[in-house]
Design a protein around this motif. Structure first.
Motif, PDB file in Angstrom:
ATOM      1  N   MET A 147      34.138  -9.066  -5.560  1.00  0.00           N
ATOM      2  CA  MET A 147      34.119  -8.370  -6.823  1.00  0.00           C
ATOM      3  C   MET A 147      34.606  -6.934  -6.682  1.00  0.00           C
ATOM      4  N   GLU A 148      34.619  -6.417  -5.472  1.00  0.00           N
ATOM      5  CA  GLU A 148      35.035  -5.035  -5.233  1.00  0.00           C
ATOM      6  C   GLU A 148      34.220  -4.052  -6.061  1.00  0.00           C
ATOM      7  N   ALA A 149      32.919  -4.287  -6.147  1.00  0.00           N
ATOM      8  CA  ALA A 149      32.040  -3.431  -6.937  1.00  0.00           C
ATOM      9  C   ALA A 149      31.708  -2.159  -6.169  1.00  0.00           C
ATOM     10  N   THR A 150      31.431  -1.121  -6.929  1.00  0.00           N
ATOM     11  CA  THR A 150      31.008   0.150  -6.351  1.00  0.00           C
ATOM     12  C   THR A 150      29.546   0.391  -6.737  1.00  0.00           C
ATOM     13  N   THR A 151      28.989   1.489  -6.266  1.00  0.00           N
ATOM     14  CA  THR A 151      27.609   1.836  -6.601  1.00  0.00           C
ATOM     15  C   THR A 151      27.439   1.952  -8.112  1.00  0.00           C
ATOM     16  N   ASP A 159      30.974 -15.670 -18.221  1.00  0.00           N
ATOM     17  CA  ASP A 159      30.940 -16.144 -19.609  1.00  0.00           C
ATOM     18  C   ASP A 159      29.510 -16.306 -20.103  1.00  0.00           C
ATOM     19  N   ARG A 160      28.636 -16.830 -19.247  1.00  0.00           N
ATOM     20  CA  ARG A 160      27.235 -16.985 -19.620  1.00  0.00           C
ATOM     21  C   ARG A 160      26.603 -15.632 -19.885  1.00  0.00           C
ATOM     22  N   ARG A 161      26.900 -14.656 -19.036  1.00  0.00           N
ATOM     23  CA  ARG A 161      26.331 -13.308 -19.207  1.00  0.00           C
ATOM     24  C   ARG A 161      26.819 -12.669 -20.505  1.00  0.00           C
ATOM     25  N   THR A 221      28.683 -22.071  -8.379  1.00  0.00           N
ATOM     26  CA  THR A 221      29.110 -21.868  -9.759  1.00  0.00           C
ATOM     27  C   THR A 221      30.269 -20.882  -9.776  1.00  0.00           C
ATOM     28  N   PRO A 222      31.370 -21.227 -10.431  1.00  0.00           N
ATOM     29  CA  PRO A 222      32.509 -20.303 -10.483  1.00  0.00           C
ATOM     30  C   PRO A 222      32.135 -18.980 -11.166  1.00  0.00           C
ATOM     31  N   TYR A 223      32.712 -17.903 -10.678  1.00  0.00           N
ATOM     32  CA  TYR A 223      32.427 -16.570 -11.215  1.00  0.00           C
ATOM     33  C   TYR A 223      32.696 -16.510 -12.712  1.00  0.00           C
ATOM     34  N   GLN A 241      22.585 -15.634 -13.106  1.00  0.00           N
ATOM     35  CA  GLN A 241      22.858 -16.823 -12.302  1.00  0.00           C
ATOM     36  C   GLN A 241      21.565 -17.385 -11.716  1.00  0.00           C
ATOM     37  N   LEU A 242      20.683 -16.521 -11.295  1.00  0.00           N
ATOM     38  CA  LEU A 242      19.407 -16.973 -10.738  1.00  0.00           C
ATOM     39  C   LEU A 242      18.594 -17.708 -11.801  1.00  0.00           C
TER      40      LEU A 242
END
Length: 67
Positions: A1-5, A48-50, A41-43, A18-19
């Motif tokens: 995802m290349e997420a940052t803080t 989409d669910r979120r 589960t695909p990202y 997802q949990l």
């Protein structure tokens, strides 16, 4: 995802979503089945669910009784 803080709240919300889906979905018989439900589960499906959860919450908060 290349997420940052800066992205931590968004990523943690995706993980919580997802949990919940893995725990509320088909009852897992064992930890391996839970792992499959959680991690295979695909990202795009998680995202989409979120987004649907956010739309539902926005709709709920926009109702007169809540305001």
């Amino acid at each position: 995802m290349e997420a940052t803080t800066y992205d931590f709240p968004k990523v943690s919300a995706l993980v919580r979503s997802q949990l919940r889906a893995a725990l509320n979905g088909v009852a897992a018989k064992d930890i391996q089945e839970f792992d499959r439900n959680m991690f295979n589960t695909p990202y795009q499906q998680i995202r989409d669910r979120r987004l649907k959860e956010l739309e539902w919450a926005d709709d709920l908060l926009g109702r007169d009784a809540i305001r």
